[in-house]
Design a protein around this motif. Structure first.
Motif: not given
Length: 439
Positions: A147-149, A153, A156, A159-160, A187-188
Motif C-alpha cells: 500500500d501507499n498509506t 492509517s 491500511s 487493505l491488509n 508504505p506497506g
C-alpha cells in the motif's frame, strides 16, 4: 513426558520436528527430524559443524578469523518448553534448541549467553520482563509495497486485514499474546505488538515472531521483511526493546511517587555508558545505520528522556503522568540476534547497578536541534554512524568483551568485521538484494 509428547505430536499429525537456532549473523536456521525417529533422539535432535557460528550474512562460508573450522560437532539439544505445532506449515512443529559441545554448554551458543546474563541479574536479586517491538514491511511478488498509506492509517488495516489477521491468529496459536496492531509510517509497513515475557522467553518469542510473520506472508502471496531500512526515502523498521526489572515479582522501575526508581536510573546509566559498543550487537548491519538518523525517531543520540522519541532510551509515562514501569531502548533492530542483544543489554545494565551512578539529565527536546554547547552541557552525543565504529567501540569495551567471553567475542567480531568489509560500500539497493530475505 517423552512418550506423551511424541504421542501428542502424532495426534496433531506432525511429521517433522524442526530444531531451531539463531547464528551470529542473525539467520534463523533449523534441522528437522522425522517424528518416528524422535524417541531415540529426544535429547539431541541433530548435529551441526562448529563452524556454523562463523558464517556471515552474505553467504554460507566460514570467516577464517572466527577461530572456527569444519572440524568438531555441535549438538542441537531441544528446550521442549518452546515446542510449537506450526499453524502455517501443516505436518511441522518447531522447538528452539541450545548448542552443546558434547555434554557441555557451548561457549558460542547465543542462548546460553542470555542465560548467563539472566543468572547474573538474578544474583543481584532482580528478574527482567521484556518484549521486542517489531516493525516490518509487506511486499507483493514484484517487491512493491502492498500500500501507499501513512502512519496509523485505518485504510491500511482494511487493505491488509487478511494477512495481518492470519499473522495474529498464527501467533496466538503458538501462545504469543498479541496486544496491539497498527500501520506504521512507511508504505506497506506494519507493527504488531506482543506482550512482555520473562527475558529468555522474550528472546524465544522474537524467533517465533519472525518465523511466523515471514511464512504467513508467503502463504498470502506476499513477502514480509524486517530489514532495518529497505528504502532510503521511507521510514526504517526498528525492533525496539522494552524491559522492566522486578524484585520478588514486583516491578521496581518506579518509586512510590510515580518517578523513576534509583534501580531504574542506575540500570539506564549502565546502558547509556555502554550503548556505543552495545550497538555492535543491537544494530549490527550496514543497513542498520541508514535507519539511525537524527530527527527520525530512531534514537540517534546517547541520551534518555520522558516520552522523548528522539532519545535512545525512552521512558514512557501513563495517563496519570507517572512513569509507566518500563523503558524502551530504541537503538535495536531485527537484524540483531535477540539472545545476544538482550543479553548484552542486561550485562550493560548490571554494570550500572553495580556502579550506582545516575544517568545524565532527562532530555526534553530534539537533540538534533541543539547546538554543540547545549549537547555538551547535557552530556548528549551522537551515537555511532556505522557498524565499523560500533565494532571499534566494542573491541575497546573491556567489560562487555569480558562478559561475552573470549570464544564468542572472537567469532562474533570476525563475522561482523567480514560483513562490514563486504557491505560497507554497497548502495541501499545492493543491500536489499542481500538482506531483504535474510531478516
Amino acid at each position: 513426558m517423552k512418550k506423551a509428547l511424541i504421542k501428542a505430536l502424532k495426534s496433531a499429525k506432525v511429521e517433522f520436528v524442526r530444531s531451531l537456532w539463531c547464528d551470529n549473523a542473525n539467520v534463523i536456521r533449523a534441522k528437522s527430524i522425522d517424528i518416528d525417529l524422535l524417541e531415540d533422539n529426544f535429547e539431541t535432535v541433530a548435529g551441526i559443524s562448529r563452524a556454523q557460528q562463523g558464517v556471515p550474512v552474505m553467504y554460507d562460508g566460514v570467516v577464517p578469523e572466527s577461530g572456527l573450522m569444519p572440524v568438531g560437532e555441535i549438538w542441537l539439544n531441544p528446550d521442549w518448553d518452546t515446542l510449537n505445532v506450526l499453524p502455517y506449515t501443516p505436518g511441522h512443529a518447531s522447538v528452539i534448541s541450545d548448542l552443546f559441545a558434547g555434554r557441555y554448554e557451548w561457549s558460542l551458543c547465543p542462548r546460553f549467553f542470555l542465560k548467563r546474563a539472566i543468572k547474573a541479574l538474578d544474583e543481584l536479586g532482580f528478574t527482567m520482563r521484556a518484549a521486542f517491538e517489531n516493525e516490518f514491511y509487506l511486499f507483493d511478488r514484484s517487491l512493491n509495497p502492498v500500500d501507499n498509506t501513512l502512519f496509523a492509517s485505518s485504510f491500511s488495516m482494511d487493505l491488509n486485514s487478511k494477512v495481518v489477521g492470519d499473522i495474529v491468529r498464527n501467533l496466538k496459536a503458538q501462545f504469543l499474546n498479541v496486544e496491539r496492531y497498527y500501520a506504521e509510517s512507511g508504505p506497506g509497513q506494519q507493527e504488531v505488538v506482543i506482550a512482555h515475557a520473562p527475558a529468555l522467553e522474550a528472546a524465544d518469542n522474537q524467533i517465533t515472531f519472525r518465523e511466523t510473520v515471514r511464512t504467513t506472508a508467503v502463504r498470502n502471496g506476499l513477502m514480509a521483511s524486517f530489514m532495518p531500512k529497505p528504502f532510503e526515502e521511507f521510514g526504517g523498521s526498528g525492533c525496539h526493546l522494552h524491559f522492566s526489572l522486578l524484585k520478588d515479582g514486583k516491578n521496581v522501575m518506579r518509586d512510590h511517587n510515580g518517578e523513576l526508581s534509583e534501580v531504574a536510573l542506575y540500570f539506564m546509566a549502565g546502558l547509556l555508558e555502554h550503548l556505543p559498543s552495545l550497538m555492535a550487537v543491537t544494530t549490527p548491519t550496514t543497513n542498520s545505520y541508514r535507519r539511525i538518523k537524527p530527527s527520525c525517531w530512531a534514537g540517534a543520540y546517547r541520551c534518555w528522556g520522558l516520552d522523548n522519541r528522539e532519545a535512545a532510551l525512552r521512558v514512557p509515562t501513563d495517563p496519570s503522568g507517572s512513569v509507566a514501569g518500563h523503558v524502551e531502548l530504541k537503538s535495536v533492530d531485527a537484524s540483531s540476534n535477540p539472545y545476544l542483544a538482550l543479553g548484552m543489554m542486561i550485562f550493560a545494565g548490571i554494570d550500572g547497578l553495580k556502579k550506582k551512578v545516575l544517568p545524565p539529565v532527562n532530555l526534553q527536546g530534539d537533540p538534533a536541534l541543539m547546538n554543540g554547547e547545549e549537547l555538551l552541557q547535557g552530556i548528549v552525543e551522537p551515537l555511532p554512524s556505522s557498524p565499523g565504529i560500533a565494532l571499534d567501540m566494542l573491541e575497546n569495551d573491556r567489560y562487555l568483551l569480558k562478559v561475552l567471553g573470549e570464544d564468542l567475542s572472537r567469532a562474533y567480531l570476525a563475522v561482523k568485521r567480514a560483513e562490514w568489509k563486504a557491505m560497507g560500500e554497497l548502495t541501499i539497493a545492493q543491500e536489499r538484494q542481500i538482506l531483504l530475505e535474510r531478516f
